[in-house]
Design a protein around this motif. Structure first.
Motif, PDB file in Angstrom:
ATOM      1  N   VAL A  75      35.583  55.892  30.423  1.00 57.39           N
ATOM      2  CA  VAL A  75      36.570  56.007  31.514  1.00 57.39           C
ATOM      3  C   VAL A  75      35.875  56.381  32.823  1.00 57.39           C
ATOM      4  CG1 VAL A  75      38.535  57.356  32.351  1.00 57.39           C
ATOM      5  CG2 VAL A  75      38.480  56.589  29.978  1.00 57.39           C
ATOM      6  N   VAL A  76      34.903  57.286  32.731  1.00 59.12           N
ATOM      7  CA  VAL A  76      34.178  57.735  33.924  1.00 59.12           C
ATOM      8  C   VAL A  76      33.491  56.556  34.622  1.00 59.12           C
ATOM      9  CG1 VAL A  76      32.155  59.070  34.669  1.00 59.12           C
ATOM     10  CG2 VAL A  76      33.868  60.121  33.182  1.00 59.12           C
ATOM     11  N   THR A  77      32.940  55.619  33.829  1.00 60.73           N
ATOM     12  CA  THR A  77      32.237  54.465  34.419  1.00 60.73           C
ATOM     13  C   THR A  77      33.184  53.578  35.232  1.00 60.73           C
ATOM     14  OG1 THR A  77      32.555  53.149  32.402  1.00 60.73           O
ATOM     15  CG2 THR A  77      30.510  54.410  32.585  1.00 60.73           C
ATOM     16  N   CYS A  78      34.464  53.585  34.875  1.00 60.69           N
ATOM     17  CA  CYS A  78      35.436  52.759  35.603  1.00 60.69           C
ATOM     18  C   CYS A  78      35.627  53.229  37.045  1.00 60.69           C
ATOM     19  CB  CYS A  78      36.784  52.770  34.887  1.00 60.69           C
ATOM     20  SG  CYS A  78      36.766  51.930  33.311  1.00 60.69           S
ATOM     21  N   PHE A  79      35.266  54.449  37.330  1.00 59.87           N
ATOM     22  CA  PHE A  79      35.426  54.997  38.674  1.00 59.87           C
ATOM     23  C   PHE A  79      34.116  54.962  39.454  1.00 59.87           C
ATOM     24  CE2 PHE A  79      38.876  56.716  36.181  1.00 59.87           C
ATOM     25  CZ  PHE A  79      39.969  56.582  37.036  1.00 59.87           C
ATOM     26  N   GLY A  80      33.180  54.146  38.960  1.00 60.91           N
ATOM     27  CA  GLY A  80      31.934  53.927  39.690  1.00 60.91           C
ATOM     28  C   GLY A  80      30.931  55.048  39.599  1.00 60.91           C
ATOM     29  N   ILE A  81      31.121  55.925  38.650  1.00 58.93           N
ATOM     30  CA  ILE A  81      30.193  57.052  38.480  1.00 58.93           C
ATOM     31  C   ILE A  81      29.084  56.636  37.526  1.00 58.93           C
ATOM     32  CG2 ILE A  81      29.970  59.443  37.714  1.00 58.93           C
ATOM     33  CD1 ILE A  81      32.947  59.800  38.383  1.00 58.93           C
ATOM     34  N   ASN A  82      27.857  56.891  37.920  1.00 60.75           N
ATOM     35  CA  ASN A  82      26.693  56.511  37.121  1.00 60.75           C
ATOM     36  C   ASN A  82      26.514  57.487  35.955  1.00 60.75           C
ATOM     37  OD1 ASN A  82      24.277  55.691  36.085  1.00 60.75           O
ATOM     38  ND2 ASN A  82      23.237  55.528  38.065  1.00 60.75           N
ATOM     39  N   ILE A  83      26.615  56.954  34.724  1.00 60.39           N
ATOM     40  CA  ILE A  83      26.510  57.817  33.539  1.00 60.39           C
ATOM     41  C   ILE A  83      25.129  58.442  33.435  1.00 60.39           C
ATOM     42  CG2 ILE A  83      26.516  57.846  31.010  1.00 60.39           C
ATOM     43  CD1 ILE A  83      28.682  55.844  31.003  1.00 60.39           C
ATOM     44  N   SER A  84      24.101  57.675  33.773  1.00 61.05           N
ATOM     45  CA  SER A  84      22.726  58.189  33.657  1.00 61.05           C
ATOM     46  C   SER A  84      22.530  59.435  34.522  1.00 61.05           C
ATOM     47  CB  SER A  84      21.710  57.113  34.024  1.00 61.05           C
ATOM     48  OG  SER A  84      21.916  56.681  35.365  1.00 61.05           O
ATOM     49  N   SER A  85      23.184  59.440  35.692  1.00 64.49           N
ATOM     50  CA  SER A  85      23.061  60.618  36.562  1.00 64.49           C
ATOM     51  C   SER A  85      23.791  61.815  35.949  1.00 64.49           C
ATOM     52  CB  SER A  85      23.622  60.318  37.953  1.00 64.49           C
ATOM     53  OG  SER A  85      25.007  60.031  37.887  1.00 64.49           O
ATOM     54  N   ILE A  86      24.906  61.506  35.267  1.00 65.81           N
ATOM     55  CA  ILE A  86      25.649  62.584  34.589  1.00 65.81           C
ATOM     56  C   ILE A  86      24.809  63.175  33.467  1.00 65.81           C
ATOM     57  CG2 ILE A  86      27.666  63.109  33.160  1.00 65.81           C
ATOM     58  CD1 ILE A  86      29.200  61.003  34.701  1.00 65.81           C
ATOM     59  N   ILE A  87      24.175  62.270  32.677  1.00 70.47           N
ATOM     60  CA  ILE A  87      23.339  62.722  31.564  1.00 70.47           C
ATOM     61  C   ILE A  87      22.161  63.547  32.070  1.00 70.47           C
ATOM     62  CG2 ILE A  87      21.824  61.949  29.696  1.00 70.47           C
ATOM     63  CD1 ILE A  87      23.709  59.546  29.361  1.00 70.47           C
ATOM     64  N   ALA A  88      21.574  63.091  33.204  1.00 70.64           N
ATOM     65  CA  ALA A  88      20.450  63.832  33.787  1.00 70.64           C
ATOM     66  C   ALA A  88      20.891  65.219  34.255  1.00 70.64           C
ATOM     67  CB  ALA A  88      19.872  63.038  34.956  1.00 70.64           C
ATOM     68  N   THR A  89      22.073  65.258  34.857  1.00 72.51           N
ATOM     69  CA  THR A  89      22.607  66.546  35.316  1.00 72.51           C
ATOM     70  C   THR A  89      22.901  67.473  34.142  1.00 72.51           C
ATOM     71  OG1 THR A  89      23.623  65.433  37.213  1.00 72.51           O
ATOM     72  CG2 THR A  89      24.415  67.644  36.682  1.00 72.51           C
ATOM     73  N   LEU A  90      23.484  66.886  33.090  1.00 74.18           N
ATOM     74  CA  LEU A  90      23.762  67.674  31.893  1.00 74.18           C
ATOM     75  C   LEU A  90      22.476  68.193  31.251  1.00 74.18           C
ATOM     76  CD1 LEU A  90      26.604  65.571  30.189  1.00 74.18           C
ATOM     77  CD2 LEU A  90      26.824  67.807  31.293  1.00 74.18           C
ATOM     78  N   GLY A  91      21.453  67.339  31.266  1.00 76.24           N
ATOM     79  CA  GLY A  91      20.165  67.755  30.706  1.00 76.24           C
ATOM     80  C   GLY A  91      19.576  68.914  31.476  1.00 76.24           C
ATOM     81  N   ALA A  92      19.694  68.858  32.808  1.00 80.95           N
ATOM     82  CA  ALA A  92      19.151  69.928  33.638  1.00 80.95           C
ATOM     83  C   ALA A  92      19.929  71.232  33.437  1.00 80.95           C
ATOM     84  CB  ALA A  92      19.211  69.513  35.102  1.00 80.95           C
ATOM     85  N   ALA A  93      21.228  71.077  33.141  1.00 72.73           N
ATOM     86  CA  ALA A  93      22.063  72.274  32.972  1.00 72.73           C
ATOM     87  C   ALA A  93      22.150  72.726  31.515  1.00 72.73           C
ATOM     88  CB  ALA A  93      23.478  71.979  33.487  1.00 72.73           C
ATOM     89  N   LEU A  94      21.406  72.047  30.635  1.00 72.85           N
ATOM     90  CA  LEU A  94      21.511  72.322  29.198  1.00 72.85           C
ATOM     91  C   LEU A  94      21.164  73.763  28.849  1.00 72.85           C
ATOM     92  CD1 LEU A  94      22.135  71.051  26.474  1.00 72.85           C
ATOM     93  CD2 LEU A  94      19.721  70.457  26.257  1.00 72.85           C
ATOM     94  N   VAL A  95      20.127  74.286  29.485  1.00 69.31           N
ATOM     95  CA  VAL A  95      19.704  75.657  29.178  1.00 69.31           C
ATOM     96  C   VAL A  95      20.793  76.652  29.566  1.00 69.31           C
ATOM     97  CG1 VAL A  95      18.019  77.456  29.688  1.00 69.31           C
ATOM     98  CG2 VAL A  95      17.268  75.092  29.415  1.00 69.31           C
ATOM     99  N   THR A  96      21.348  76.449  30.771  1.00 72.90           N
ATOM    100  CA  THR A  96      22.406  77.344  31.239  1.00 72.90           C
ATOM    101  C   THR A  96      23.642  77.253  30.360  1.00 72.90           C
ATOM    102  OG1 THR A  96      21.624  77.026  33.506  1.00 72.90           O
ATOM    103  CG2 THR A  96      23.822  77.969  33.231  1.00 72.90           C
ATOM    104  N   VAL A  97      24.023  76.006  30.035  1.00 72.40           N
ATOM    105  CA  VAL A  97      25.189  75.804  29.175  1.00 72.40           C
ATOM    106  C   VAL A  97      24.935  76.381  27.789  1.00 72.40           C
ATOM    107  CG1 VAL A  97      26.629  74.056  28.040  1.00 72.40           C
ATOM    108  CG2 VAL A  97      25.971  73.769  30.429  1.00 72.40           C
ATOM    109  N   GLY A  98      23.692  76.190  27.309  1.00 73.80           N
ATOM    110  CA  GLY A  98      23.335  76.714  25.995  1.00 73.80           C
ATOM    111  C   GLY A  98      23.486  78.211  25.924  1.00 73.80           C
ATOM    112  N   LEU A  99      23.083  78.900  26.986  1.00 70.83           N
ATOM    113  CA  LEU A  99      23.224  80.356  27.018  1.00 70.83           C
ATOM    114  C   LEU A  99      24.690  80.756  27.078  1.00 70.83           C
ATOM    115  CD1 LEU A  99      20.328  81.287  29.474  1.00 70.83           C
ATOM    116  CD2 LEU A  99      20.428  81.758  27.016  1.00 70.83           C
TER     117      LEU A  99
END
Length: 258
Positions: A75-99
């Motif tokens: 659904v997110v891709t339908c609004f022109g949002i790049n999934i790869s950028s989301i995944i990269a952002t999630l990866g960068a925030a993984l440590v914080t989210v993990g804590l």
């Protein structure tokens, strides 16, 4: 055309509705329906294959997260949002989210341990340090117990793997122990005969292992009589209640106080 004009232009909204919102809504509802249908089909196949109920329950909760997560990303891709950028952002925030979600991650890992090691399954009677009940669901983050008075208790999986649990359903037989304090001047042989007759007339008490009625301990005023009988695990709760009532009635009938 400047930015203000684009916001006032109805064609922009029509284009957004047709090209973005409508496909997104369609993917969401159809995808959600298909995801639920797939989960139901997989669950039905596992039931027909006679997979353990605990694994079915756990797998069902995991598949819901995976399939519904895929639908949301589509659904997110339908609004022109790049999934790869989301995944990269999630990866960068993984440590914080993990804590922040360390308890949930611990519960998920504990859920995997429960499924792999199988210390209990759905339908088992469990006793922990704080809770006693029958297992009704084993999910990714928690296990649900139903108490004898029909309350539903949700226990985090990490609590069940970090502390001791008593599983009363593992073995087919259980022993019921009753301690009966009688007055010291009461004749033990009389008590013994009454108790043995009461036990022999109860169909829920197994003949093997043999029941035992014996003196457990003494004190200044009473003698503690130990009663040990065996039964099928499924009959334990009813036997505990009924046998105590029968013993009390028999002793009252024979004018023996305790």
């Amino acid at each position: 055309m400047n930015i203000n004009d684009s916001f006032l232009n109805p064609h922009v909204y029509v284009s957004f509705f047709i090209n973005n919102f409508l496909p997104g809504a369609l993917i969401f509802f159809v995808g959600w329906f298909v995801a639920n249908k797939l989960i139901a089909i997989i669950k039905e196949a596992m039931v027909k294959s006679r997979v353990d109920e605990s694994i079915i329950s756990f797998s069902n909760s995991v598949l819901k997260v995976i399939f519904r997560g895929i639908v949301i990303l589509m659904v997110v891709t339908c609004f022109g949002i790049n999934i790869s950028s989301i995944i990269a952002t999630l990866g960068a925030a993984l440590v914080t989210v993990g804590l922040a979600l360390k308890d949930n991650l611990s519960n998920a890992a504990s859920g995997m341990i429960i499924i792999i090691n199988k210390p209990f399954k759905i339908g088992d009677s469990l006793e922990t340090r704080d809770v006693t009940g029958t297992v009704t669901k084993i999910e990714m983050l928690s296990t649900t117990l139903k108490t004898a008075n029909n309350k539903e208790i949700v226990v985090p999986n990490s609590k069940l793997t970090a502390d001791y649990i008593i599983n009363s359903s593992v073995n087919l037989k259980r022993r019921l122990d009753i301690t009966l304090p009688i007055k010291k001047d009461t004749k033990f042989s009389d008590i013994q005969n009454i108790l043995e007759n009461t036990i022999s007339n109860d169909e829920n008490i197994l003949k093997s292992p043999a029941p035992a009625v014996s003196i457990g301990s003494f004190n200044n005023k009473t003698i503690d009589v130990d009663i040990k009988v065996w039964c099928d695990a499924k009959n334990y709760d009813s036997l505990e209640k009924n046998l105590c009532e029968k013993i009390k009635l028999e002793l009252d009938e024979n004018n023996i106080n305790f």
